[in-house]
Design a protein around this motif. Structure first.
Motif, mmCIF file in Angstrom:
data_model
loop_
_atom_site.group_PDB
_atom_site.id
_atom_site.type_symbol
_atom_site.label_atom_id
_atom_site.label_comp_id
_atom_site.label_asym_id
_atom_site.label_seq_id
_atom_site.Cartn_x
_atom_site.Cartn_y
_atom_site.Cartn_z
ATOM 1 N N ASP A 192 0.841 -1.206 0.000
ATOM 2 C CA ASP A 192 0.000 0.000 0.000
ATOM 3 C C ASP A 192 0.877 1.257 0.000
ATOM 4 O O ASP A 192 0.702 2.161 -0.829
ATOM 5 C CB ASP A 192 -0.928 -0.029 1.230
ATOM 6 C CG ASP A 192 -2.049 1.001 1.145
ATOM 7 O OD1 ASP A 192 -2.335 1.482 0.033
ATOM 8 O OD2 ASP A 192 -2.647 1.311 2.201
ATOM 9 N N HIS A 196 1.189 4.096 -2.851
ATOM 10 C CA HIS A 196 0.868 5.520 -2.590
ATOM 11 C C HIS A 196 1.944 6.422 -3.209
ATOM 12 O O HIS A 196 1.634 7.459 -3.797
ATOM 13 C CB HIS A 196 0.770 5.803 -1.089
ATOM 14 C CG HIS A 196 -0.432 5.176 -0.464
ATOM 15 N ND1 HIS A 196 -0.526 4.915 0.876
ATOM 16 C CD2 HIS A 196 -1.589 4.754 -1.005
ATOM 17 C CE1 HIS A 196 -1.692 4.355 1.130
ATOM 18 N NE2 HIS A 196 -2.357 4.236 -0.003
ATOM 19 N N HIS A 265 -5.662 2.900 -7.286
ATOM 20 C CA HIS A 265 -6.539 2.914 -6.110
ATOM 21 C C HIS A 265 -8.012 2.883 -6.479
ATOM 22 O O HIS A 265 -8.808 2.197 -5.829
ATOM 23 C CB HIS A 265 -6.242 4.144 -5.237
ATOM 24 C CG HIS A 265 -5.198 3.864 -4.202
ATOM 25 N ND1 HIS A 265 -3.877 3.727 -4.522
ATOM 26 C CD2 HIS A 265 -5.292 3.648 -2.857
ATOM 27 C CE1 HIS A 265 -3.189 3.455 -3.416
ATOM 28 N NE2 HIS A 265 -4.033 3.398 -2.395
ATOM 29 N N HIS A 279 -7.004 -4.335 0.774
ATOM 30 C CA HIS A 279 -6.660 -3.151 -0.025
ATOM 31 C C HIS A 279 -5.270 -3.245 -0.693
ATOM 32 O O HIS A 279 -5.146 -3.117 -1.913
ATOM 33 C CB HIS A 279 -6.753 -1.914 0.878
ATOM 34 C CG HIS A 279 -6.286 -0.667 0.232
ATOM 35 N ND1 HIS A 279 -6.942 -0.116 -0.846
ATOM 36 C CD2 HIS A 279 -5.199 0.139 0.477
ATOM 37 C CE1 HIS A 279 -6.294 0.983 -1.223
ATOM 38 N NE2 HIS A 279 -5.237 1.151 -0.436
ATOM 39 N N LEU A 283 -4.060 -3.557 -5.010
ATOM 40 C CA LEU A 283 -3.165 -2.621 -5.712
ATOM 41 C C LEU A 283 -2.018 -3.373 -6.377
ATOM 42 O O LEU A 283 -1.618 -3.056 -7.504
ATOM 43 C CB LEU A 283 -2.596 -1.594 -4.727
ATOM 44 C CG LEU A 283 -3.597 -0.833 -3.850
ATOM 45 C CD1 LEU A 283 -2.857 0.077 -2.876
ATOM 46 C CD2 LEU A 283 -4.569 -0.021 -4.691
HETATM 47 ZN ZN ZN Z 1 -3.804 2.716 -0.418
#
Ligand code: ZN
Ligand code: NZQ
Length: 385
Positions: A192, A196, A265, A279, A283
């Protein structure tokens, strides 16, 4: 570099054994609601430590905030906030608890239709007031502890929201509180945080040297210390660097003055809502295929990513880019994250449902250039089967 404003008032309290400092960061006479998830903080003693740091203050607990926090659960907490006249919210958990707490903080002052808070996307939610909140982070991943965002599940869809009113007043980052995480949650957090950075960095060159080099520094740190943290619980120094990487990846600093692309996302949230995949994992499935399909759009930055992040200096530009995307996918795989849809039992019919859901949510033209249409999303997903 584009014009920008940067403001981030969250106080970070970093390091081990600092929870006793909660006492001086929360107003002395505050009535505090402590919010947490499915019980890990109870099981592993973090909640007791937090409560004993709150001294004589009146404290009420609200547990049961689920991963991908549900609107209906959060509205139960809103009722408590109102009936008990709570004046400080303390989130103890991962991104779901922190996001849920941010939503509660805003919804407490919204008389009717609190779901409207979720309908403004990345624009500021229609709120005028919020209950102040602080965080004790138990899972490094989302950066929620130092930003204004949250993601809430409402009627089986995931909705991002954003409000400057929900900047945490403070966040405690103690790597020791994360030692109880199962390795797969550490891996999700690494993926994650990595993505980002990618969503803010991998668009087009804008001569934003500080943002680029900060981004490359975070990515290199995740590549270096992420796997160490995943494999070796005893390496606290690596874990500290991982934890600060995750916060730095989404506290706004690397995203100022540059074009951003949150496509991975946007697609990932739909995948979680429909197939209940965590999550970070969604990704990691999408990103490698998306980068392969969008190579021409992102060519210059992909080359910079290959050379500066993966240190690939041999071969043609095209070969370097291909190698960098392959290395990125292998990096996720080495953390035990499988990156093919078939590994999660999703085939073309699943992709059809996902695409029609994206259409329903109005996500028909995403990316930094607004030209990532649903037929391209379909191709990206088909190549990830
Ligand atoms: Zn994220
Ligand atoms: O619920 P408990 O029992 O606490 O268990 C949690 C949960 O099952 C467990 N956990 C957390 N800390 C632990 C622990 N288990 C053992 N030891 C610990 N120290 O981990 C599980 C997952 O927790 P969750 O909070 O759901 O994970 P994460 O931090 O990855 O947050 C994911 C949520 O954040 C949103 C996602 O969409 C998702 O809803 N995001 C929020 C963002 C933001 N606010 O800026 C940005 C992100 O892109 C993301 O969309």
């Amino acid at each position: 570099m584009q014009n920008f404003n940067y403001y981030n008032p969250t106080e970070i309290v970093f390091g081990k054994n600092r929870l006793n400092e909660l006492d001086k960061l929360i107003p002395e006479n505050a009535k505090v609601l402590v919010l947490f998830g499915g019980g890990s903080v109870k099981r592993f003693g973090t909640l007791d430590k937090v409560k004993s740091s709150l001294g004589e203050r009146e404290v009420i607990e609200f547990g049961g905030i689920e991963p991908n926090p549900q609107f209906d659960t959060l509205m139960k907490a809103v009722e408590i906030v109102r009936s008990e006249k709570i004046d400080f919210l303390l989130a103890v958990g991962g991104g779901s608890v922190m996001d849920g707490t941010k939503f509660i903080s805003l919804a407490a002052y919204v008389e009717s239709d609190p779901q409207q808070l979720l309908m403004a996307g990345f624009d500021a939610a229609p709120a005028i007031k919020a209950i102040p909140l602080g965080c004790v982070v138990t899972l490094p991943a989302t950066g929620s502890e130092m930003n204004t965002f949250g993601v809430i599940t409402y009627q089986h869809q995931k909705y991002p929201f954003n409000s400057p009113l929900v900047f945490p007043k403070f966040s405690f980052l103690d790597p020791e509180l994360t030692l109880t995480l199962p390795p797969e949650q550490v891996a999700n957090g690494i993926a994650d945080a990595f993505i980002h950075v990618i969503e803010q960095y991998l668009t087009k060159p804008e001569n934003a040297k500080i943002q680029d080099r900060f981004s490359e520094g975070i990515l290199k740190t995740l590549i270096e210390d992420g796997p160490v943290t995943y494999h070796d619980k005893t390496n606290i120094e690596a874990r500290k660097n991982f934890m600060w990487s995750a916060t730095s990846a989404l506290n706004g600093l690397i995203g100022v003055g540059v074009t951003q692309d949150w496509s991975t996302h946007m697609i990932g949230h739909e995948m979680t809502a429909m197939f209940d995949i965590a999550h970070g994992r969604t990704l990691a499935i999408i990103l490698p295929s998306l980068l392969r399909k969008r190579q021409t759009h992102k060519q210059a930055k992909l080359l910079q990513f290959a050379e500066r992040v993966w240190d690939i200096n041999q071969g043609s530009d095209e070969e370097k880019i291909v190698a960098a995307i392959d290395k990125t996918e292998t990096f996720f795989n080495a953390l035990g994250i499988v990156t093919k849809l078939s590994h999660y039992g999703i085939d073309e019919s699943g992709i059809d449902s996902l695409i029609s859901n994206m259409e329903k949510m109005g996500l028909t033209h995403i990316s930094e250039t607004g030209d990532l249409t649903l037929d391209i999303v379909r191709k990206i997903l088909v190549s990830a089967i």
